[in-house]
Scaffold this active site. Sequence first.
Site, short mmCIF file in Angstrom:
data_model
loop_
_atom_site.label_atom_id
_atom_site.label_comp_id
_atom_site.label_asym_id
_atom_site.label_seq_id
_atom_site.Cartn_x
_atom_site.Cartn_y
_atom_site.Cartn_z
N LYS A 242 0.76 -1.57 0.02
CA LYS A 242 -0.07 0.31 0.05
C LYS A 242 1.15 0.95 -0.02
O LYS A 242 0.57 2.27 -0.83
CB LYS A 242 -1.49 0.49 1.39
CG LYS A 242 -1.85 0.82 1.26
CD LYS A 242 -2.87 1.47 2.38
CE LYS A 242 -2.27 2.52 2.85
NZ LYS A 242 -2.66 3.40 4.06
N ASP B 130 -6.60 0.65 0.39
CA ASP B 130 -6.71 1.26 1.66
C ASP B 130 -8.13 0.87 2.52
O ASP B 130 -8.55 0.38 1.64
CB ASP B 130 -6.71 2.78 2.03
CG ASP B 130 -7.74 3.58 1.53
OD1 ASP B 130 -8.36 2.95 1.04
OD2 ASP B 130 -7.20 4.51 2.18
#
Length: 221
Positions: free
Chosen positions: A132, A151
């Site tokens: 991420k 996310d």
Amino acid sequence: MSAKKAQRILKKDKPAWARTIVKRLREEYPDFECALTHRNAFELTVATILSAQCTDEMVNKVTPALFRKFPTPQALAKARTPTVEKLIHPTGFFRQKTKSLKGMAQKVSEDFGGEIPQTMAELLTLHGVARKTANVVLGVAYGRAEGVVVDTHVKRLSGRLGLTKQTDPKKIEQDLMKLVPGEDWIDWSHLQIWHGRKVCSARKPACDRCVLNDRCPSSTV
Ligand code: SF4
């Protein structure tokens, strides 16, 4: 359109639905941008590490003082642990995050000449950096799309919009990479995050004022 009908359309043509989502959200949020305040790739890496389990607003409150005191990877690598812990305390998990920040800064200083690396493989060697964070840094700081940022907002919206049945972020990312055109991977996450914050919130999605409500399989209107 009924939710059932929307589901049938989705099964038939998810990539077209993904393109429609991008188009409509771009029109809805023409001025979208990365919500984490930063001036360079180093600051973005730090801010993204701090954003785990914390709001971007809180991260933006603590980073100015942190960046003033430790403006480079070299400075952060040498920082005293209690000093960093105190500065980032409001973001939560401050001990673990301090270890990640200092470990990342040390590696960047020693192995990458003080520059945040520009490939996924290299970024993943940094302490506290998973896919991420690496995708955020590559996309926002370097304009490189090697994947899709997943996310909490992207995860929630991907499910609600019928684009994946997965719950593991890595598997969600794989599904999104098949559906969303590569040139939209960077914008996709920003748009989903904005939409998740402003309309499709975790607790109470405002389907009545959502630009996707005619085809979204989770729409309540
Ligand atoms: S219609 Fe409702 S559930 Fe679907 S994306 Fe919009 S706000 Fe979220």
